[in-house]
Scaffold this active site. Structure first.
Site, PDB file in Angstrom:
ATOM      1  N   GLU A 129       0.890  -1.172   0.000  1.00  0.00           N
ATOM      2  CA  GLU A 129       0.000   0.000   0.000  1.00  0.00           C
ATOM      3  C   GLU A 129       0.920   1.211   0.000  1.00  0.00           C
ATOM      4  O   GLU A 129       1.568   1.486   1.007  1.00  0.00           O
ATOM      5  CB  GLU A 129      -0.867   0.023   1.265  1.00  0.00           C
ATOM      6  CG  GLU A 129      -1.839  -1.127   1.398  1.00  0.00           C
ATOM      7  CD  GLU A 129      -2.994  -1.033   0.436  1.00  0.00           C
ATOM      8  OE1 GLU A 129      -3.332   0.092   0.016  1.00  0.00           O
ATOM      9  OE2 GLU A 129      -3.554  -2.077   0.092  1.00  0.00           O
ATOM     10  N   GLU A 176       4.542  13.154  -4.751  1.00  0.00           N
ATOM     11  CA  GLU A 176       3.707  13.107  -3.548  1.00  0.00           C
ATOM     12  C   GLU A 176       4.371  14.018  -2.512  1.00  0.00           C
ATOM     13  O   GLU A 176       5.505  13.772  -2.093  1.00  0.00           O
ATOM     14  CB  GLU A 176       3.621  11.681  -2.996  1.00  0.00           C
ATOM     15  CG  GLU A 176       2.672  11.595  -1.820  1.00  0.00           C
ATOM     16  CD  GLU A 176       2.710  10.248  -1.095  1.00  0.00           C
ATOM     17  OE1 GLU A 176       3.805   9.726  -0.844  1.00  0.00           O
ATOM     18  OE2 GLU A 176       1.616   9.746  -0.766  1.00  0.00           O
TER      19      GLU A 176
HETATM   20  P1  NAD Z   1       8.189   4.864   4.863  1.00  0.00           P
HETATM   21  O1  NAD Z   1       8.195   4.058   3.603  1.00  0.00           O
HETATM   22  O2  NAD Z   1       9.349   5.698   5.175  1.00  0.00           O
HETATM   23  O3  NAD Z   1       8.026   3.881   6.122  1.00  0.00           O
HETATM   24  C1  NAD Z   1       6.910   3.040   6.288  1.00  0.00           C
HETATM   25  C2  NAD Z   1       7.283   1.903   7.220  1.00  0.00           C
HETATM   26  O4  NAD Z   1       8.227   1.077   6.569  1.00  0.00           O
HETATM   27  C3  NAD Z   1       7.963   2.346   8.524  1.00  0.00           C
HETATM   28  O5  NAD Z   1       7.581   1.463   9.554  1.00  0.00           O
HETATM   29  C4  NAD Z   1       9.432   2.186   8.204  1.00  0.00           C
HETATM   30  O6  NAD Z   1      10.228   2.024   9.340  1.00  0.00           O
HETATM   31  C5  NAD Z   1       9.397   0.934   7.342  1.00  0.00           C
HETATM   32  N1  NAD Z   1      10.493   0.768   6.388  1.00  0.00           N
HETATM   33  C6  NAD Z   1      11.139   1.716   5.688  1.00  0.00           C
HETATM   34  N2  NAD Z   1      12.073   1.151   4.905  1.00  0.00           N
HETATM   35  C7  NAD Z   1      11.990  -0.184   5.106  1.00  0.00           C
HETATM   36  C8  NAD Z   1      12.704  -1.306   4.588  1.00  0.00           C
HETATM   37  N3  NAD Z   1      13.687  -1.189   3.707  1.00  0.00           N
HETATM   38  N4  NAD Z   1      12.345  -2.536   5.013  1.00  0.00           N
HETATM   39  C9  NAD Z   1      11.356  -2.709   5.900  1.00  0.00           C
HETATM   40  N5  NAD Z   1      10.671  -1.685   6.440  1.00  0.00           N
HETATM   41  C10 NAD Z   1      10.983  -0.440   6.040  1.00  0.00           C
HETATM   42  O7  NAD Z   1       6.844   5.683   4.844  1.00  0.00           O
HETATM   43  P2  NAD Z   1       6.322   6.743   5.915  1.00  0.00           P
HETATM   44  O8  NAD Z   1       7.059   8.006   5.703  1.00  0.00           O
HETATM   45  O9  NAD Z   1       6.304   6.127   7.262  1.00  0.00           O
HETATM   46  O10 NAD Z   1       4.791   6.908   5.454  1.00  0.00           O
HETATM   47  C11 NAD Z   1       4.379   7.788   4.481  1.00  0.00           C
HETATM   48  C12 NAD Z   1       4.178   7.066   3.162  1.00  0.00           C
HETATM   49  O11 NAD Z   1       3.250   6.003   3.322  1.00  0.00           O
HETATM   50  C13 NAD Z   1       3.577   7.965   2.098  1.00  0.00           C
HETATM   51  O12 NAD Z   1       4.206   7.734   0.866  1.00  0.00           O
HETATM   52  C14 NAD Z   1       2.125   7.521   2.049  1.00  0.00           C
HETATM   53  O13 NAD Z   1       1.454   7.782   0.847  1.00  0.00           O
HETATM   54  C15 NAD Z   1       2.256   6.055   2.298  1.00  0.00           C
HETATM   55  N6  NAD Z   1       0.981   5.519   2.776  1.00  0.00           N
HETATM   56  C16 NAD Z   1       0.227   4.713   1.957  1.00  0.00           C
HETATM   57  C17 NAD Z   1      -1.010   4.238   2.383  1.00  0.00           C
HETATM   58  C18 NAD Z   1      -1.887   3.370   1.501  1.00  0.00           C
HETATM   59  O14 NAD Z   1      -2.827   2.773   2.006  1.00  0.00           O
HETATM   60  N7  NAD Z   1      -1.622   3.288   0.218  1.00  0.00           N
HETATM   61  C19 NAD Z   1      -1.477   4.590   3.655  1.00  0.00           C
HETATM   62  C20 NAD Z   1      -0.683   5.418   4.446  1.00  0.00           C
HETATM   63  C21 NAD Z   1       0.543   5.869   4.012  1.00  0.00           C
END
Ligand code: NAD
Length: 501
Positions: free
Chosen positions: A262, A396
C-alpha cells in the site's frame, strides 16, 4: 497556535518496549528518540529490535502458528476472541487515541472518532465474515471429490507508517489474525505506542501468546531484517513507494515470498462545471487538504477543474483553507495538526521551491505557521500554473498542498486526472451521470468517488493501481490475501455407489 487541551500530553503512560510472546521486552539495538511533533518535546528514548530480537519475535510467531491452536480454531471461537478484542479496543478508546495522537500528527478527535472507531469496526467485520466464507467444491466425475480450502500463510510481517499508525496497523492485524495467521508487526519508529497497546489488548482478549508480536525499530534495520527472515511467509507493507520497492526486492531475494504493498498517492478531485453544489465541493476539498495536514496517502492533493468555474471554486477553497486552526494534536479545537518532522517540512518546501522555479505560482500559504514553538505547522497551500511534469503535480508532497490544474473539455480532464505515477484514488464531481461513470471507468485508480470524498465503509476494498501498490485492504479482498488456497482431490473408493452407477 491554539492550546485548549483535550488531555494532558505529559500525563500519558506509554507501553514499555517491544511486545513479544505476551510481554514487554526492551529493545537492544540503535536508540530511537521519540518526540511529539506538536511541540518537538522529547518523549522517550526507545531501543530498536536487533537481529536477535527480530529472530525471537518471528520464531515465537512461527511456534504460535504451529502449536497455539489459533490457526486451527473454528470460525465461531476465533470470532469470539476477535469480538472480545474489539470490545477492549472500544473501551480503551480514550487511552488509545491519546497514545496515538501525542507522538503523531493525528488530532486526538480524529484518532478517537475515526481511527479507533474504524479499527473496532474492522475487527468486527472480519470476525463476522469468518463463518460466511465458503470454500469451493469443483464439478467432477461423481467418483471424485475435488475441493479448494483456504489456509493461513503462517507468519505475516506487517509494516506500518506513521501517518495513521493505529488504523493502518489494524487494516493488517484484523484480517491477518482473523484468517488464522500469526503476525509480527513493525510500526513506524516515530509512532510505536498505539500498536503496542493493541497487541496487549489482543492478549487480554484471549489471543494466544506469540500470535501477535510487535517490534520497535528503524525500517532499514529491524524492518529489513523482519522482511528477510526465512520464517516470514508473507509481507504486508504500507509506506512510501520507494521503501515498498526495497521491501519487495528484499522479499524476492530472501524467498521469494508474497508481498502486498500500500504505497503513495496523488489523488485528484475532478470538478466539472455542472458539479451540483460548489460550496459542498469546496468543503470536501479543503477538509481533505487539512486532514492530518495533508499527510494522508489518499488525500485529494490535486484539483482538476473546468476553466469556467476555476476562479470561483479556487476562491471558495481558499476561503475555507484560511479557516484552518493550527494546534497541537491534543487540542480540542485545532483543525490543522503538525507536520511529522522538520525534515518532512523541508521536503515540502523543497518541492514547492522546485515547482516555483519551473513556473508554479503559490496563491495561498506556502510557508510555515509562525510562532509554533518547536513543532512545525504548515499553512494550507494552493499552487497554480503547473504542467503535469512540475514537481508540485508530479511528486507526492505529503503536506497540506493543493495543486490546481485547469481543463477546457472532458477529454482533457480525463487525461489530467490520470497521474503518471500514482493511482490510489480519485473523485469526480458532476451532475452528469454518464460523465461520472465514464470518468470512474477511465481513471486508473483503485478507488473513484463520485460527488463525495474519502474512505468510509470498512466493507469496500481500498488499494492502489500503478505505483500506489497492489493488494487491497478493507473489505473481503483485504481478508482473502491472508489466505493461501489448497486444492485437495479425493478419489472415492471402489465401494462408492455413485462411482459404480
Ligand atoms: P516509509 O516508507 O518511510 O516507512 C513506512 C514503514 O516502513 C515504517 O515502519 C518504516 O520504518 C518501514 N520501512 C522503511 N524502509 C523499510 C525497509 N527497507 N524494510 C522494511 N521496512 C521499512 O513511509 P512513511 O514516511 O512512514 O509513510 C508515508 C508514506 O506512506 C507515504 O508515501 C504515504 O502515501 C504512504 N501511505 C500509503 C497508504 C496506503 O494505504 N496506500 C497509507 C498510508 C501511508
Amino acid at each position: 497556535v491554539g492550546t485548549s487541551a483535550a488531555f494532558n500530553p505529559d500525563a500519558v503512560i506509554f507501553p514499555r518496549g517491544c511486545w513479544i510472546e505476551g510481554r514487554y521486552e526492551l529493545g537492544d539495538d540503535d536508540e530511537i528518540e521519540v518526540i511529539r511533533p506538536s511541540d518537538g518535546k522529547w518523549v522517550k528514548t526507545e531501543r530498536g529490535a536487533s537481529d536477535v530480537l527480530v529472530d525471537k519475535a518471528v520464531l515465537s510467531a512461527a511456534r504460535a502458528f504451529r502449536s497455539s491452536g489459533w490457526s486451527t480454531l473454528g470460525p465461531g471461537k476465533r470470532a469470539k476472541v476477535l469480538h472480545a478484542w474489539a470490545d477492549l479496543v472500544d473501551a480503551h478508546r480514550e487511552h488509545l487515541a491519546q497514545l496515538e495522537s501525542v507522538v503523531s500528527t493525528r488530532l486526538v478527535q480524529d484518532a478517537k472518532h475515526r481511527d479507533v472507531a474504524l479499527s473496532v469496526a474492522l475487527i468486527r467485520y472480519y470476525a463476522e465474515s469468518l463463518d460466511k466464507l465458503h470454500d469451493q467444491v469443483h464439478p467432477t466425475d461423481p467418483s471424485v471429490l475435488s475441493i479448494t480450502l483456504r489456509e493461513a500463510h503462517g507468519v505475516v510481517a506487517a509494516i506500518a507508517p506513521w501517518n495513521a499508525p493505529l488504523l493502518l496497523a489494524m487494516a493488517k492485524l484484523a484480517p491477518a489474525l482473523a484468517a488464522g495467521n500469526s503476525v509480527v508487526l513493525k510500526p513506524s519508529e516515530l509512532t510505536p505506542y498505539s500498536a503496542l497497546e493493541l497487541a496487549s489488548l489482543a492478549h487480554r482478549a484471549g489471543l494466544p501468546s506469540g500470535c501477535l508480536n510487535v517490534l520497535i525499530g528503524y525500517g532499514n534495520t529491524t524492518g529489513a531484517k523482519l522482511v528477510k527472515h526465512p520464517q516470514v511467509d508473507y509481507v504486508s507493507f504500507t509506506g512510501s513507494t520507494v521503501s515498498g520497492a526495497r521491501v519487495m526486492a528484499d522479499a524476492a531475494a530472501s524467498g521469494p515470498k508474497p508481498v502486498a504493498l500500500e504505497l503513495g498517492g496523488k489523488s485528484p478531485h475532478v470538478v466539472l462545471a455542472d458539479a451540483p453544489n460548489l460550496d459542498h465541493v469546496a468543503d470536501m476539498i479543503a477538509t481533505h487538504v487539512n486532514r492530518n495536514a495533508g499527510q494522508v496517502c489518499s488525500a485529494g492533493t490535486r484539483l482538476v477543474v473546468e476553466r469556467r468555474i476555476a476562479e470561483k471554486l479556487i476562491e471558495k477553497v481558499v476561503d475555507r483553507l484560511r479557516l484552518a486552526r493550527p494546534g497541537p494534536t491534543w487540542s480540542s479545537t485545532a483543525t490543522l495538526g503538525p507536520i511529522i518532522s522538520a525534515k518532512q517540512a523541508q521536503r515540502i518546501e523543497d518541492i514547492l521551491g522546485r515547482g516555483q522555479s519551473s513556473g508554479a505560482q503559490i496563491i495561498e500559504g506556502g510557508t510555515r505557521v509562525e510562532s509554533t514553538g518547536n513543532g512545525v505547522f504548515f499553512r494550507p497551500t494552493v499552487a497554480v500554473g503547473m504542467t503535469p511534469e512540475n514537481a508540485i503535480v508530479a511528486e507526492e508532497i505529503f503536506g497540506p498542498v493543493l495543486a490546481v490544474q485547469v481543463f477546457d473539455d472532458f477529454e482533457q480532464a480525463l487525461l489530467l486526472a490520470d497521474h503518471t505515477t500514482y493511482g490510489l484514488s480519485a473523485a469526480i464531481h458532476t451532475a452528469n451521470l454518464d460523465r461520472a461513470l465514464c470518468a470512474a471507468r477511465h481513471i486508473q485508480a483503485g478507488t473513484v468517488w463520485v460527488n463525495t470524498y474519502g474512505l468510509s465503509e470498512v466493507a469496500a476494498p481500498f488499494g492502489g493501481y500503478k505505483k500506489s501498490g497492489f493488494g487491497k485492504e478493507f473489505g473481503l479482498a483485504g481478508l482473502e490475501k491472508y489466505y493461501r488456497h489448497k486444492h485437495i482431490r479425493m478419489q472415492l473408493g471402489a465401494h462408492s455407489v455413485l462411482g459404480n452407477r
